[in-house]
Structures are given as structure tokens and as C-alpha cells.
Design an enzyme around this catalytic site. Structure first.
Site, short mmCIF file in Angstrom:
data_model
loop_
_atom_site.label_atom_id
_atom_site.label_comp_id
_atom_site.label_asym_id
_atom_site.label_seq_id
_atom_site.Cartn_x
_atom_site.Cartn_y
_atom_site.Cartn_z
N SER A 207 0.84 -1.19 0.00
CA SER A 207 0.00 0.00 0.00
C SER A 207 0.88 1.24 0.00
O SER A 207 2.06 1.17 -0.36
CB SER A 207 -0.94 -0.01 1.21
OG SER A 207 -1.95 0.97 1.07
N ASN A 208 0.31 2.37 0.36
CA ASN A 208 1.05 3.63 0.44
C ASN A 208 0.43 4.47 1.54
O ASN A 208 -0.59 4.10 2.12
CB ASN A 208 1.03 4.35 -0.91
CG ASN A 208 -0.37 4.71 -1.34
OD1 ASN A 208 -0.99 5.59 -0.75
ND2 ASN A 208 -0.90 4.03 -2.34
#
Lengths: 206, 206
Positions: B18-19
Site C-alpha cells: 500500500s502507500n
């Protein structure tokens, strides 16, 4: 000392490997311990939660940073609760910038990160170490094996389905004793139950 | 329709790529648009934020889910703002359960996920599409190339350093026009500025 939350292992400047841990379990333990008069250091990964009042907190991103902060905090502590869910695999190579989607497909190697509880077990002395085992299904045997391997005094068996949620079903495991089920309506109540389980371990040392 | 937040691409039942996007930009845009009288659907990835009052929101986890929800919501909409930061690489294979740390090192392939804006560009008609370009450094040329390739009516150039933070420096880009700097103290103010930039694009259609 309480570790809490996830850690992030960056693949590049933007993308990382992580998990859905919110840090709520560790924060509730920190709050409950502080309320009982303990001097608490919370070593916490990236999370939207505010650390509880009256608790010293150290923010970290990666597993290596969490290990370093926990090691410093643990020196001289009576108790370490490993309530974090550190990323245990680290992408390699670590890329620079943000390679575009079109740069993929891309092959990556995942290497194990340092095991925080196992590392702090060396030189543990009579400090009490309590861990969490996140297992799919029941997994009591795996949790007990983990407790022995990491020289933990006790381990909380937690279902994968609890990660990132408000509630939690868990069991308290101590070597050579039967599992104690900890079925709770909230992580705040679970935190209270766990501290009551931990207290005799601290008293036994004296 | 506004997309917001990160998405997660799971490697197994626990670990994901993810981020650090918090969804704040998309939520502020949704709030500002609803306040101006728009009927807003917010398609939002996993985030600790509550969607603003008066906004219909659809929660998603993966990029594929975000695409599906955005596609449904976009049918009949006048405007889509792609403010999400979807995970654009997906780990393969997708493992079952939670393989232990000791199962690594582990080789993984990252494949590109579907491009939501590019996919919705097909059959866009006179619907206005506004995207975000997250670039390291200035990257105006890359942002303009992205705008053309995804058939966006405008693009907001955003620095990587803004992800997961409260503030933001940005620029507004429309084809054949000079960049308009959007230097703001908060994402709430940036949201207001962006809606003022978007308004003429909606009026031009009529």
C-alpha cells in the site's frame, strides 16, 4: 515498554509492505498500564491513533527502527509487551523515487526483518516478556512453540480476524499451564484482562 | 464522483502492498463539493477518516474493487475526480493464510493493477475527468503526458512529499495552458481552490 501498531517496509519512496494493525491493542495496554501507575514507553508504528495521555511515546516506521527504539526503552524496564505487528518481510531491492506502474511487472525478493522479541530475549535477565501470536485458526501449538523460541514468559494467542478491528477473541498462554480463554467485547477490556494476567509474573520475580 | 485514499493489494491474508495516502484530499474535496450542492459519491479505500456528512460513500480495499465501484458511480455523473492513490502494483502469487517469517526469503512478482482513470476514459463522453499526478520533484512534463494518455480534462500535480501529510503544494494543469500554482496551507483550502478551477470545465460543456 509496549510496542504497538504495524511497521512499514518500503519498496520505494511511496509503496510499502504493511498490515492492517491499527495499534489499538498496544494503545489500550499503555493506557491501562499508565492508569495502574506504571511508567510506560509506547514504541508505536504509523497509525492514526493518538498515544494515550501520560504515556511517553516513540514513533517509528520500519521494523529495524522499532527494534532499535524498543531495545533502548527495554534497558532497565521490568516488562515488555510486544503488541506490535511489525512487517516481518522486507522488499529487496529498495528502489529510489516512485517507478511508474509501466515499469512493472517487477520481480522482488522478500527477506525476513529482524525478530524484535527474539532479539531482545538475549540479555533479558528477569525482565518479563509477553508476546502476541497472530495465527490463522486455533494455532495454540504454534503459539507455544513461538513462546519457547523467543523466550517469552507468556503469549497471547490472537486470531488473524482481529487485526484492524475493534473487538478481539484471544487466549492467554503460559508454559506448562492450560490456555485461559480471553473472550472480550473490546480491546480496552482485553487490555485490562491481560494486565491482570501479567501481574503475577511480575510479582513472581521478587 | 470522487475517489480517495489508498488501496491495498494483499500478498497473503495479513500482509499487503500500500502507500501512506490518508484519503484526506478526497474527503476534503467531497466535503467542499457537497457544501456547494453537488450530489457526491466518495469511493474510498481503507482509511481512519470518517467520510463527510451528506456524502454517499462506498468503501473498497483493492484497486480492482475501487475500479468497479468508481465505474458504477461514474455512469451518469458530470464529474469524476481521481484523488485516490491506488496501489498500482499487485503481488503475485496471492498466498493463503499467513506464511511465517521463516518461510522467507521469498520471490514475488509485482504486476500492474488496472488503471482506474484510463479505464473510465473509455466511454467518458462529456463527463469531466480530473486526475492527480504524484511526482517526485517537479515532473510537469510527466503530469501532462499522463493527462493526455488518460484523457483527463485537467490534472493536479502533487509532490510525493505531500502524501500522508496535512498540507500540500500543488499545481493545476490544463492542456495548452500554463500551470497554475496552488500553494495552500491545508488540504481543505486546496480542495476549495480545485473546485473553483474545475467549475469552468463543467460550464464549458453546456
Amino acid at each position: 515498554v509496549i510496542t504497538a501498531g504495524p511497521t512499514r517496509e518500503h519498496l520505494d519512496d511511496v509503496r510499502f509492505l504493511s498490515n492492517a494493525s491499527t495499534g489499538r491493542m498496544g494503545c489500550e495496554l499503555a493506557r491501562a498500564a499508565a492508569r495502574r501507575g506504571a511508567r510506560v514507553t509506547l514504541v508505536i508504528g504509523p497509525t492514526a491513533l493518538k498515544p494515550p495521555a501520560g504515556v511517553r511515546s516513540v514513533s517509528v516506521i520500519s521494523t529495524q527502527e522499532m527494534l532499535a527504539a524498543a531495545r533502548v526503552a527495554a534497558a532497565g524496564a521490568d516488562l515488555v509487551i510486544f503488541a506490535a505487528a511489525p512487517s516481518d518481510w522486507r522488499p529487496s531491492p529498495r528502489l529510489r523515487g516512485k517507478p511508474p506502474r509501466e515499469a512493472g511487472p517487477f520481480d522482488l525478493r522478500l527477506n525476513p526483518t529482524p525478530d524484535i522479541a527474539a532479539t531482545l530475549a538475549r540479555g533479558k535477565g528477569d525482565r518479563v516478556h509477553v508476546g502476541f501470536a497472530l495465527e490463522v485458526g486455533r494455532g495454540e501449538a504454534r503459539a507455544r512453540e513461538k513462546m519457547a523460541r523467543k523466550r517469552l514468559d507468556a503469549i497471547v494467542l490472537n486470531g488473524v480476524e482481529n487485526v484492524g478491528t475493534g473487538g478481539g477473541h484471544a487466549a492467554w498462554l503460559v508454559a506448562d499451564e492450560q490456555a485461559v480463554p480471553l473472550s472480550t467485547a473490546s480491546k480496552a477490556r482485553l487490555a485490562g484482562s491481560l494486565l491482570r494476567c501479567i501481574e503475577p509474573l511480575l510479582l513472581d520475580r521478587e
